[in-house]
Write a protein that holds these residues in place. Structure first.
Motif, mmCIF file in Angstrom:
data_model
loop_
_atom_site.group_PDB
_atom_site.id
_atom_site.type_symbol
_atom_site.label_atom_id
_atom_site.label_comp_id
_atom_site.label_asym_id
_atom_site.label_seq_id
_atom_site.Cartn_x
_atom_site.Cartn_y
_atom_site.Cartn_z
ATOM 1 N N GLY A 15 0.814 -1.209 0.000
ATOM 2 C CA GLY A 15 0.000 0.000 0.000
ATOM 3 C C GLY A 15 0.848 1.260 0.000
ATOM 4 O O GLY A 15 0.537 2.241 -0.688
ATOM 5 N N GLN A 16 1.945 1.249 0.768
ATOM 6 C CA GLN A 16 2.840 2.403 0.802
ATOM 7 C C GLN A 16 3.479 2.634 -0.561
ATOM 8 O O GLN A 16 3.611 3.777 -1.010
ATOM 9 C CB GLN A 16 3.912 2.192 1.870
ATOM 10 N N LYS A 17 3.865 1.558 -1.232
ATOM 11 C CA LYS A 17 4.472 1.695 -2.555
ATOM 12 C C LYS A 17 3.461 2.189 -3.593
ATOM 13 O O LYS A 17 3.823 2.916 -4.518
ATOM 14 C CB LYS A 17 5.078 0.358 -2.996
ATOM 15 N N LEU A 18 2.206 1.776 -3.431
ATOM 16 C CA LEU A 18 1.162 2.230 -4.347
ATOM 17 C C LEU A 18 0.622 3.607 -3.958
ATOM 18 O O LEU A 18 -0.137 4.205 -4.726
ATOM 19 C CB LEU A 18 0.009 1.217 -4.357
ATOM 20 N N ASP A 19 1.002 4.069 -2.767
ATOM 21 C CA ASP A 19 0.526 5.344 -2.231
ATOM 22 C C ASP A 19 -0.990 5.346 -2.064
ATOM 23 O O ASP A 19 -1.679 6.288 -2.448
ATOM 24 C CB ASP A 19 0.967 6.504 -3.138
ATOM 25 N N VAL A 20 -1.508 4.256 -1.498
ATOM 26 C CA VAL A 20 -2.927 4.163 -1.168
ATOM 27 C C VAL A 20 -3.042 3.694 0.275
ATOM 28 O O VAL A 20 -2.108 3.127 0.827
ATOM 29 C CB VAL A 20 -3.694 3.190 -2.099
#
Length: 218
Positions: A45-50
């Motif tokens: 989620g952090q890598k996808l920025d969600v």
């Protein structure tokens, strides 16, 4: 659950959509590069920025995501080997050439994904069973191809194991041999695996397939 829904995330360019495919693609890349232990909802989620909660629009749990990654592996690496082994072929040489296509085109067989699953299997008895089943299914499909071309069952089984496990070992040893060198020896490989002499047109056709595939993948 509506898998066509998308999650909005704020970014410098405004709202950007994170889809189920985004999650799966990143999870797959993480599995291959870092191993299954790094496939974590929060990290992805952090890598996808969600937000982490957006994950649950698409997946019931982390285990659901892992199950889908395993299913993706089955539906690519195993399915294509089996399908190519089952293709009608006029000769056993052509049958083996059909299987060779999987070694040439990583859209049909992704060796990095296969070895990520093998690494995972060392940590999980359930994945080990799934891997053993996949290896068995692949070898049996290749064996059946040899049987269709007149080889007795035991001979066909050994030839199938040699063909399949030699290639897996080739990937494992990371033998980055140029394709030109491999193509120069393709007639020898075909003769070794089948005990029959390939026709010149067989080798030429396979060389054309390789050239077309590699140019298409660039």
């Amino acid at each position: 659950m509506d898998t066509d829904k998308t999650i909005q995330r704020a970014g410098a360019t405004g709202n950007i959509k994170a889809t189920r495919e985004d999650w799966l693609k990143l999870a797959l890349e993480t599995l291959i590069s870092d191993g299954v232990e790094r496939v974590r909802v929060l990290t992805l989620g952090q890598k996808l920025d969600v937000s982490r909660s957006s994950f649950y629009w698409y997946f019931k749990s982390r285990q659901d995501l892992l199950d889908q990654l395993l299913d993706y592996w089955r539906q690519t690496n195993t399915r294509f080997i089996v399908e190519h082994a089952r293709r009608p072929s006029a000769t056993v040489i052509r049958g083996v050439m059909s299987i060779f296509e999987c070694w040439v085109d990583e859209r049909l067989f992704d060796p990095q994904l296969d070895f990520a699953i093998r690494a995972w299997a060392r940590r999980s008895p359930a994945i080990r069973r799934a891997l053993d089943e996949a290896d068995k299914e692949r070898v049996e499909a290749i064996r059946d191809m040899f049987v269709r071309h007149g080889y007795d069952a035991e001979d066909a089984f050994v030839r199938a194991r040699v063909l399949y496990f030699m290639q897996i070992g080739y990937y494992s040893l990371e033998l980055n041999e140029p394709m030109s060198s491999r193509l120069a020896q393709v007639a020898l490989y075909l003769r070794s695996f089948t005990g029959q002499e390939p026709a010149a047109e067989d080798v030429e056709e396979f060389s054309r397939y390789v050239e077309k595939t590699l140019s298409g993948n660039r």
